[in-house]
Scaffold this motif. Sequence first.
Motif, PDB file in Angstrom:
ATOM      1  N   MET A 125       0.841  -1.190   0.000  1.00 31.00           N
ATOM      2  CA  MET A 125       0.000   0.000   0.000  1.00 31.00           C
ATOM      3  C   MET A 125       0.883   1.249   0.000  1.00 31.00           C
ATOM      4  SD  MET A 125      -3.381   0.025   0.555  1.00 31.00           S
ATOM      5  CE  MET A 125      -4.582  -1.213   0.732  1.00 31.00           C
ATOM      6  N   TYR A 126       0.444   2.230  -0.760  1.00 31.60           N
ATOM      7  CA  TYR A 126       1.093   3.531  -0.772  1.00 31.60           C
ATOM      8  C   TYR A 126       0.132   4.557  -0.205  1.00 31.60           C
ATOM      9  CZ  TYR A 126       4.615   1.575  -3.941  1.00 31.60           C
ATOM     10  OH  TYR A 126       5.625   0.825  -4.490  1.00 31.60           O
ATOM     11  N   TYR A 127       0.704   5.531   0.525  1.00 35.10           N
ATOM     12  CA  TYR A 127      -0.098   6.572   1.165  1.00 35.10           C
ATOM     13  C   TYR A 127       0.463   7.926   0.755  1.00 35.10           C
ATOM     14  CZ  TYR A 127      -1.164   2.488   3.943  1.00 35.10           C
ATOM     15  OH  TYR A 127      -1.520   1.225   4.330  1.00 35.10           O
ATOM     16  N   GLN A 128      -0.421   8.921   0.672  1.00 36.58           N
ATOM     17  CA  GLN A 128       0.024  10.238   0.231  1.00 36.58           C
ATOM     18  C   GLN A 128      -0.603  11.350   1.046  1.00 36.58           C
ATOM     19  OE1 GLN A 128      -1.466  10.775  -3.821  1.00 36.58           O
ATOM     20  NE2 GLN A 128      -3.117  12.037  -3.037  1.00 36.58           N
ATOM     21  N   THR A 129       0.066  12.471   1.019  1.00 36.48           N
ATOM     22  CA  THR A 129      -0.482  13.722   1.506  1.00 36.48           C
ATOM     23  C   THR A 129       0.227  14.831   0.742  1.00 36.48           C
ATOM     24  OG1 THR A 129      -1.120  14.972   3.477  1.00 36.48           O
ATOM     25  CG2 THR A 129       1.139  14.167   3.414  1.00 36.48           C
ATOM     26  N   TYR A 130      -0.336  16.015   0.806  1.00 35.35           N
ATOM     27  CA  TYR A 130       0.296  17.187   0.198  1.00 35.35           C
ATOM     28  C   TYR A 130       0.841  18.085   1.293  1.00 35.35           C
ATOM     29  CZ  TYR A 130      -1.212  16.211  -4.550  1.00 35.35           C
ATOM     30  OH  TYR A 130      -1.359  15.644  -5.784  1.00 35.35           O
ATOM     31  N   TYR A 131       1.901  18.779   0.949  1.00 33.64           N
ATOM     32  CA  TYR A 131       2.535  19.731   1.854  1.00 33.64           C
ATOM     33  C   TYR A 131       2.661  21.047   1.094  1.00 33.64           C
ATOM     34  CZ  TYR A 131       6.123  21.899   4.787  1.00 33.64           C
ATOM     35  OH  TYR A 131       6.830  22.758   5.590  1.00 33.64           O
ATOM     36  N   GLN A 132       2.155  22.118   1.679  1.00 32.39           N
ATOM     37  CA  GLN A 132       2.260  23.433   1.044  1.00 32.39           C
ATOM     38  C   GLN A 132       3.607  24.045   1.426  1.00 32.39           C
ATOM     39  OE1 GLN A 132       0.263  24.866  -1.274  1.00 32.39           O
ATOM     40  NE2 GLN A 132       1.863  26.383  -1.382  1.00 32.39           N
ATOM     41  N   SER A 133       4.448  24.281   0.426  1.00 32.87           N
ATOM     42  CA  SER A 133       5.798  24.799   0.659  1.00 32.87           C
ATOM     43  C   SER A 133       5.986  26.126  -0.078  1.00 32.87           C
ATOM     44  CB  SER A 133       6.823  23.789   0.134  1.00 32.87           C
ATOM     45  OG  SER A 133       6.987  23.916  -1.266  1.00 32.87           O
ATOM     46  N   PRO A 134       7.096  26.803   0.173  1.00 30.27           N
ATOM     47  CA  PRO A 134       7.406  28.019  -0.598  1.00 30.27           C
ATOM     48  C   PRO A 134       7.572  27.758  -2.098  1.00 30.27           C
ATOM     49  CG  PRO A 134       8.737  27.929   1.388  1.00 30.27           C
ATOM     50  CD  PRO A 134       8.039  26.606   1.265  1.00 30.27           C
ATOM     51  N   LEU A 135       7.738  26.490  -2.485  1.00 32.47           N
ATOM     52  CA  LEU A 135       7.869  26.128  -3.895  1.00 32.47           C
ATOM     53  C   LEU A 135       6.527  25.743  -4.505  1.00 32.47           C
ATOM     54  CD1 LEU A 135      11.006  23.802  -3.641  1.00 32.47           C
ATOM     55  CD2 LEU A 135      10.941  26.277  -3.965  1.00 32.47           C
ATOM     56  N   GLY A 136       5.480  25.691  -3.699  1.00 36.37           N
ATOM     57  CA  GLY A 136       4.172  25.224  -4.132  1.00 36.37           C
ATOM     58  C   GLY A 136       3.854  23.901  -3.461  1.00 36.37           C
ATOM     59  N   ASN A 137       2.848  23.210  -3.986  1.00 39.23           N
ATOM     60  CA  ASN A 137       2.452  21.923  -3.416  1.00 39.23           C
ATOM     61  C   ASN A 137       3.531  20.872  -3.621  1.00 39.23           C
ATOM     62  OD1 ASN A 137      -0.056  22.327  -2.220  1.00 39.23           O
ATOM     63  ND2 ASN A 137      -1.158  22.015  -4.138  1.00 39.23           N
TER      64      ASN A 137
END
Length: 176
Positions: free
Chosen positions: A1-13
């Motif tokens: 299984m693979y899991y994901q999330t997004y992180y908002q950074s100064p470079l974008g998502n």
Amino acid sequence: MYYQTYYQSPLGNLLLVCDEEGLIGLWIEGQKYFLGNIKENIIKKDDHPILIQTQKWLDDYFHQGQPSINDLKLTPKGTQFQQMVWKILCEIPYGQTMTYGEIAKKVAKALNKKTMSAQAVGGAVGHNPISIIIPCHRVVGKDGSLTGYAGGIDNKIKLLQLENVDMTRLYEPRQR
């Protein structure tokens, strides 16, 4: 299984992906080789411990901390050659750069060869699936040119500036 999330950074998502063993990917949204060779379904899971730990690492990094790569369990998927190159990338100190040629010499020595192609090293660097943490942005051309960043030269410059790299000896390549 693979899991994901997004992180908002100064470079974008940034897309963070892990399995039960460790972090397998971190991509700047829209970068070259986005999601690499992952073909399986990925489940959104913002509370996965590996993803939470990675987000904390990124918080520290983007606030000009110098978090240790050793604090994370990294499990990028790649060939033996790519793994060797990525390991060398992890040895480049925060705020410093190394050339493709210097990495090629290290790989050649490890493989007990006389020489190694800097272009082959460039291919492995470009396919690094864990951007920023495995610091491929710290690799420059032999003449100091800022080449070869899958996340874009502008983002490479931002990351190097964040790390207070002496930019006076580096330059953007001319368009041909």
